[in-house]
Enzyme design. Structure first.
Site, PDB file in Angstrom:
ATOM      1  N   ARG A  29     -13.888   5.032  -0.586  1.00 27.11           N
ATOM      2  CA  ARG A  29     -13.746   5.323   0.845  1.00 27.11           C
ATOM      3  C   ARG A  29     -14.769   6.385   1.228  1.00 27.11           C
ATOM      4  O   ARG A  29     -14.941   7.375   0.516  1.00 27.11           O
ATOM      5  CB  ARG A  29     -12.337   5.827   1.142  1.00 27.11           C
ATOM      6  CG  ARG A  29     -12.189   6.416   2.540  1.00 27.11           C
ATOM      7  CD  ARG A  29     -10.779   6.879   2.799  1.00 27.11           C
ATOM      8  NE  ARG A  29     -10.743   8.102   3.589  1.00 27.11           N
ATOM      9  CZ  ARG A  29      -9.631   8.702   3.986  1.00 27.11           C
ATOM     10  NH1 ARG A  29      -8.448   8.197   3.671  1.00 27.11           N
ATOM     11  NH2 ARG A  29      -9.695   9.823   4.691  1.00 27.11           N
ATOM     12  N   GLU A  54     -11.739   8.884  -1.924  1.00 22.37           N
ATOM     13  CA  GLU A  54     -12.629   9.245  -0.819  1.00 22.37           C
ATOM     14  C   GLU A  54     -13.655  10.293  -1.205  1.00 22.37           C
ATOM     15  O   GLU A  54     -13.527  10.967  -2.238  1.00 22.37           O
ATOM     16  CB  GLU A  54     -11.798   9.730   0.366  1.00 22.37           C
ATOM     17  CG  GLU A  54     -11.062  11.017   0.104  1.00 22.37           C
ATOM     18  CD  GLU A  54      -9.816  11.172   0.953  1.00 22.37           C
ATOM     19  OE1 GLU A  54      -9.632  12.254   1.527  1.00 22.37           O
ATOM     20  OE2 GLU A  54      -9.002  10.224   1.018  1.00 22.37           O
ATOM     21  N   ASP A 108      -0.749  16.029   5.600  1.00 20.25           N
ATOM     22  CA  ASP A 108      -1.709  15.374   4.702  1.00 20.25           C
ATOM     23  C   ASP A 108      -2.963  16.237   4.595  1.00 20.25           C
ATOM     24  O   ASP A 108      -4.001  15.940   5.162  1.00 20.25           O
ATOM     25  CB  ASP A 108      -2.044  13.981   5.253  1.00 20.25           C
ATOM     26  CG  ASP A 108      -3.004  13.213   4.356  1.00 20.25           C
ATOM     27  OD1 ASP A 108      -3.099  13.555   3.166  1.00 20.25           O
ATOM     28  OD2 ASP A 108      -3.656  12.270   4.860  1.00 20.25           O
ATOM     29  N   ASN A 154      -9.133   0.114   8.286  1.00 22.20           N
ATOM     30  CA  ASN A 154      -7.915   0.911   8.311  1.00 22.20           C
ATOM     31  C   ASN A 154      -7.359   0.938   9.730  1.00 22.20           C
ATOM     32  O   ASN A 154      -7.879   1.636  10.601  1.00 22.20           O
ATOM     33  CB  ASN A 154      -8.202   2.338   7.828  1.00 22.20           C
ATOM     34  CG  ASN A 154      -6.945   3.177   7.754  1.00 22.20           C
ATOM     35  OD1 ASN A 154      -5.837   2.651   7.711  1.00 22.20           O
ATOM     36  ND2 ASN A 154      -7.111   4.493   7.744  1.00 22.20           N
ATOM     37  N   ASP A 208      -6.522   9.978  -2.719  1.00 25.18           N
ATOM     38  CA  ASP A 208      -7.262  11.080  -2.086  1.00 25.18           C
ATOM     39  C   ASP A 208      -8.636  11.267  -2.749  1.00 25.18           C
ATOM     40  O   ASP A 208      -9.419  10.350  -2.777  1.00 25.18           O
ATOM     41  CB  ASP A 208      -6.441  12.373  -2.122  1.00 25.18           C
ATOM     42  CG  ASP A 208      -5.222  12.319  -1.220  1.00 25.18           C
ATOM     43  OD1 ASP A 208      -5.151  11.416  -0.376  1.00 25.18           O
ATOM     44  OD2 ASP A 208      -4.338  13.171  -1.363  1.00 25.18           O
ATOM     45  N   HIS A 249      -7.869   3.584  -3.899  1.00 24.84           N
ATOM     46  CA  HIS A 249      -9.073   3.981  -3.170  1.00 24.84           C
ATOM     47  C   HIS A 249      -9.198   5.496  -3.243  1.00 24.84           C
ATOM     48  O   HIS A 249      -8.212   6.231  -3.256  1.00 24.84           O
ATOM     49  CB  HIS A 249      -9.107   3.453  -1.738  1.00 24.84           C
ATOM     50  CG  HIS A 249      -8.151   4.086  -0.773  1.00 24.84           C
ATOM     51  ND1 HIS A 249      -8.305   5.371  -0.304  1.00 24.84           N
ATOM     52  CD2 HIS A 249      -7.039   3.598  -0.158  1.00 24.84           C
ATOM     53  CE1 HIS A 249      -7.334   5.649   0.557  1.00 24.84           C
ATOM     54  NE2 HIS A 249      -6.539   4.592   0.651  1.00 24.84           N
ATOM     55  N   CYS A 296      -6.677  14.479   6.826  1.00 26.07           N
ATOM     56  CA  CYS A 296      -6.480  13.115   7.288  1.00 26.07           C
ATOM     57  C   CYS A 296      -7.802  12.588   7.834  1.00 26.07           C
ATOM     58  O   CYS A 296      -8.537  13.306   8.528  1.00 26.07           O
ATOM     59  CB  CYS A 296      -5.411  13.087   8.379  1.00 26.07           C
ATOM     60  SG  CYS A 296      -5.339  11.542   9.304  1.00 26.07           S
ATOM     61  N   TYR A 307       0.842  -1.200   0.000  1.00 23.34           N
ATOM     62  CA  TYR A 307       0.000   0.000   0.000  1.00 23.34           C
ATOM     63  C   TYR A 307       0.870   1.241   0.000  1.00 23.34           C
ATOM     64  O   TYR A 307       1.898   1.300   0.700  1.00 23.34           O
ATOM     65  CB  TYR A 307      -0.883  -0.007   1.245  1.00 23.34           C
ATOM     66  CG  TYR A 307      -1.749   1.221   1.435  1.00 23.34           C
ATOM     67  CD1 TYR A 307      -2.851   1.452   0.619  1.00 23.34           C
ATOM     68  CD2 TYR A 307      -1.474   2.134   2.457  1.00 23.34           C
ATOM     69  CE1 TYR A 307      -3.657   2.570   0.801  1.00 23.34           C
ATOM     70  CE2 TYR A 307      -2.282   3.255   2.646  1.00 23.34           C
ATOM     71  CZ  TYR A 307      -3.372   3.459   1.818  1.00 23.34           C
ATOM     72  OH  TYR A 307      -4.165   4.559   2.003  1.00 23.34           O
ATOM     73  N   GLU A 319     -13.961   4.937   6.832  1.00 17.54           N
ATOM     74  CA  GLU A 319     -12.885   5.537   7.628  1.00 17.54           C
ATOM     75  C   GLU A 319     -13.332   5.900   9.029  1.00 17.54           C
ATOM     76  O   GLU A 319     -14.501   6.209   9.276  1.00 17.54           O
ATOM     77  CB  GLU A 319     -12.373   6.787   6.902  1.00 17.54           C
ATOM     78  CG  GLU A 319     -11.223   7.509   7.587  1.00 17.54           C
ATOM     79  CD  GLU A 319      -9.949   6.680   7.681  1.00 17.54           C
ATOM     80  OE1 GLU A 319      -9.979   5.604   8.340  1.00 17.54           O
ATOM     81  OE2 GLU A 319      -8.917   7.116   7.136  1.00 17.54           O
ATOM     82  N   ASP A 339      -3.497   5.150  -2.493  1.00 18.11           N
ATOM     83  CA  ASP A 339      -4.418   6.170  -2.007  1.00 18.11           C
ATOM     84  C   ASP A 339      -4.373   7.351  -2.984  1.00 18.11           C
ATOM     85  O   ASP A 339      -3.333   7.996  -3.136  1.00 18.11           O
ATOM     86  CB  ASP A 339      -3.952   6.599  -0.609  1.00 18.11           C
ATOM     87  CG  ASP A 339      -4.737   7.749  -0.009  1.00 18.11           C
ATOM     88  OD1 ASP A 339      -5.711   8.201  -0.632  1.00 18.11           O
ATOM     89  OD2 ASP A 339      -4.353   8.198   1.092  1.00 18.11           O
TER      90      ASP A 339
END
Length: 336
Positions: A201, A158, A100, A254, A130, A156, A166, A85, A231, A128
């Site tokens: 996500r 979100e 982040d 996660n 974002d 993934h 974050c 990952y 999440e 990831d």
């Protein structure tokens, strides 16, 4: 050193027949030659899907471990981990030295992802992305195309606003369900390999509650998402509710340290039908702690001797990168 001779030699390695049924392809990444077996015929997405399907069938969640760079990825691979990952937060922290907070770009992530897939071509990498790296569906499509082109197995994405945070921090803002559906649809339409893994996500649990998060998940799957990532889960029953509402859809937990989610074990996750256990920055945090000790010791003591137990030995490092094998290859071509 005869560079031309070395280059020709590496190129001539080409394909070496093994027995009568298998071939070993040699791929050269810089000075690193990697042997890959006939299973390489599977696409990265197929490899990841196969691992997830096996995890679901055996009720043994697939562990996906975070690697911030190619060296970390090789370490994880050599310890037997089957999937890797790349964290968006990890890229921000380790490659850019920034929070982040949506500061990284698509190119920032592509650089690190490309290095990992070249170093570990047979171990699927989940990345990831974002919110898709842009404000339009065209940006999302480009992100998917570029990720797939460099050998990433899946991503993934979100449902936060572009100015994201974050997932374990307060004051997150999320987009409408319809906007996230547009992102997912754009991602699905952009992939060339139907096996490329697209995970949705949702960060809605913290602001909208469990029922709304589950409803979002239903619509995300209907839009084409292959798996779900809820999440900042705080109770096992929350995973159970998502799994019950969407049976057969892979579900990720996660397990990031020092966040809102307790660090449950695989047995506990299996009981609530979680299929994937993600450890996004565990190794990075350990590396950071060790480096902190070394820097402090050097500053105070003027030597690394007091903290030598914190360091990999030279041979430890050589083992990770197969140094001796490569040096033997160099010796061979220099001697001719």
């Amino acid at each position: 050193m005869n560079v031309a001779k070395l280059t020709r030699g590496l190129g001539m390695i080409g394909r070496t027949k093994v027995g009568t049924t298998a071939w070993i392809q040699w791929k050269t990444t810089g000075c690193r030659a990697v042997a890959t077996s006939a299973t390489s015929n599977m696409s990265p997405g197929q490899r990841l899907r196969k691992l997830v399907e096996e995890a679901a069938a055996t009720k043994n969640p697939l562990q996906i471990v975070g690697a911030i760079n190619a060296y970390s990825a090789l370490m994880a691979e050599k310890k037997g981990h089957k999937a890797l990952y790349l964290s968006g937060g990890g890229v921000a922290l380790s490659s850019l030295g920034v929070p982040d907070l949506g500061i990284t770009t698509l190119d920032d992530v592509l650089v690190d992802a490309r290095r990992i897939t070249r170093a570990c071509p047979d171990t699927p990498l989940l990345v990831d992305i974002d919110t898709g790296f842009g404000s339009t569906i065209f940006n999302v499509g480009r992100t998917i195309e570029d990720m797939e082109a460099i050998g990433v197995a899946g991503v993934h994405m979100e449902d936060q606003v572009v100015a994201k945070r974050c997932g374990h921090r307060p004051n997150k803002q999320i987009v409408s369900t319809q906007e996230m559906i547009h992102r997912i649809t754009a991602a699905v339409d952009a992939r060339r390999d139907p096996n490329f893994f697209i995970m949705a996500r949702t960060d809605a649990l913290a602001s909208e509650g469990l029922e709304a998060a589950v409803e979002r998940c239903k619509q995300y799957v209907e839009a084409g998402a292959d798996a779900l990532f809820v999440e900042a889960v705080t109770e096992l029953s929350q995973y159970e509710a998502v799994a019950k509402a969407l049976p057969g859809v892979p579900l990720l937990a996660n397990l990031t340290e020092f966040g809102k989610t307790p660090l449950w074990g695989l047995d506990e996750l299996a009981k609530v039908n979680v299929d994937i256990a993600l450890y996004p920055l565990s190794a990075f945090r350990a590396m950071s702690k060790a480096a902190d000790i070394v820097f402090e010791t050097l500053h105070k003591e003027g030597s690394c001797v007091p903290c030598m137990e914190t360091l990999h030995t030279r041979e430890d490092t050589y083992a990770v990168i197969d140094y001796h094998k490569h040096e033997q290859m160099l010796d061979k071509f220099q001697s001719e």
